[in-house]
Design an enzyme around this catalytic site. Sequence first.
Site, short mmCIF file in Angstrom:
data_model
loop_
_atom_site.label_atom_id
_atom_site.label_comp_id
_atom_site.label_asym_id
_atom_site.label_seq_id
_atom_site.Cartn_x
_atom_site.Cartn_y
_atom_site.Cartn_z
N GLY A 47 27.66 49.68 39.47
CA GLY A 47 28.56 50.10 38.41
C GLY A 47 29.32 51.39 38.60
N ARG B 3 42.99 40.99 39.27
CA ARG B 3 42.57 42.11 38.43
C ARG B 3 43.65 42.64 37.48
NH1 ARG B 3 40.82 46.43 39.60
NH2 ARG B 3 38.98 46.41 38.28
N TYR C 219 42.41 42.12 33.69
CA TYR C 219 41.90 43.32 33.00
C TYR C 219 42.99 44.34 32.75
CZ TYR C 219 37.88 41.57 35.75
OH TYR C 219 36.92 40.81 36.36
N CYS D 290 53.77 30.67 38.05
CA CYS D 290 54.55 30.41 36.83
C CYS D 290 53.80 30.83 35.56
CB CYS D 290 54.93 28.94 36.75
SG CYS D 290 54.04 27.98 37.94
N GLU D 291 53.46 32.08 35.50
CA GLU D 291 52.83 32.61 34.29
C GLU D 291 53.37 34.01 34.06
OE1 GLU D 291 49.04 32.06 33.12
OE2 GLU D 291 48.56 30.42 34.49
N TYR E 222 36.48 42.83 44.52
CA TYR E 222 36.94 41.84 43.55
C TYR E 222 38.41 41.47 43.78
CZ TYR E 222 32.65 43.67 41.54
OH TYR E 222 31.36 44.08 41.38
#
Length: 418
Positions: free
Chosen positions: A239, A312, A316, A342-343, A371
Amino acid sequence: MHHFQYQDNILYCENVPIPNIAAEVGTPFYLYSHATLKHHFLTFDSAFDGIDRLVCFSVKANNNIAILKLFASLGSGLDIVSGGELYKGLKAGFSADKIIYSGVGKRIDEIDFALKMGILMFNIESMEELEVINERAAILNKKASISFRVNPDVDPKTHPYISTGLKKNKFGINIEKAIEGYKRAKELQHIEIIGLDCHIGSQITEIKPFEDAIISLKSLYNELKNIDINIKYLDIGGGLGIPYSDESPPLPSDYAKAIKQHIKDIPVKLILEPGRVIVGNSGILVCKVLYRKSSEVKEFVIVDAGMNDLIRPSLYKAYHEIKPVIKNNNKEIVVDIVGPICETGDFLACDRKVADLKKGDLIAVMSSGAYGYAMCSNYCARLKLPELIVSGNQFHVIRTREIYEDLLKNELIPQFML
Ligand code: LLP
C-alpha cells in the site's frame, strides 16, 4: 530515483534513447528499467535491515515473468491472489515457501494447487473459506498454514476503489470477530495458525494509517497470546504510495522506521506485500500521437494507446504525467489526451498542460509500471501491447506484441453454426 531522464532533450531509459526503441518495435509499448526495478526492490527491502522480514512482491501490480524472475533473484517472496499468479510465480523461480496467498474468493482448484505446492500461508478472508481450506487440506492429507486477514477499520485516505481496510469493504474479517476465528481455526485438525495479516489499501501517502493498523494488530497479537495462540508472522500488507505528480509519500526508510518502532518488542517475522512502490515508477507507457483535433471547447491529442492499454486514468481518474519523448520547443498547450476506444472515458489525461504535441510525436505516460499492463485488455479487439526492459545500453522484449491471430486463439464456432 528512476532511470527515465532527458539527455539533450531526448528521453532515455537508462542509456537507450526511447525513439530508437520505438523505431524498432513500433508503438505503443510498456518499457521498464532493470536498474530502477532492482534499485526500488533493494531500497525497500534494505529499509527493514535489522529485523526478521520477508518482502513478498505483490504480483498483481506486474506479473511479467522476467520482472518476477528479477525479484526472485533478489530474494523476494510473493503475494498472490490467484492460481494464475501462483503458476507464474513458480515458473519465475519463487520457492513455494515464500509465497502467501490473499484474496476473498479463492476457488477450490486454486486452494488445492497452493496446498500441493506447499505455500507459506493462506491469508484467510472469511470463516467459510477457513472451513473449505481445512476440508481440502484433509482430503490432500496436508496441513494448511494460515493467518487471518483482519480488517482494522482504518481509513487509508486514498481513492475509495483502492481502500480495503474499512468496515464497509469486502476484505478480511472484522477485527472484533478475529478472536473467534482464531479459536475456531485452533480446533481444526488440518489448519496451523502461524500469522496475522492486514492490508488497508493502496497508494497511501501518509504513515499514520499504517501505524493505526499496526497498533490494532499488535493488540490482537497480545490478546491471542493470552489465549495461547502464538503468531509467528505479522503481515502488514502493501500500500505504500508513490509520487505520480506532486504527492510526497513517505520514503521506504521512513515507513520502515515507523513500523520497526511498533514491532520491535514482539518476536515476529514481518511480512510486507509491496507492489506499486517497487514497480510503479520503474515503467512507462510509450505511445504516439495519431492526430490532433479541436472542438469548440476542447483541444484533443489522439494517441495510439487507450483505456484498454492503461485503464487507471479512466477507472480512478488517476494522474499520470505525460512527457514528450523528444522536447522540440517550449510551447505548451492544454489538451485532453485520448485513445482510439469508442468511449468518452477513454483518456490518458484531461485538461492537461503538455508540450505542443504534433502528429507523429512520441509521448511517455510516466509511472505506468504498476497496474498498467497488468490491467490491460483486448477491448475493441485491440492487440495487447508488448513489454520491453532496458538494462544499460540494451533493450530486450519481455513480451511480444499480440498479432491478429491471437484474438481468435481461444474462440470456437460450434459445428451447427458453420
Ligand atoms: N496486498 C494485497 C492483499 C493487496 O490487495 C494489494 C493491492 C497489495 C498487497 C499491493 O498493494 P500496493 O503496494 O501495490 O499498493 N489497480 C489499483 C490498485 C489496486 C490494489 C489492489 N491491491 C491501481 O491501479 O491503483
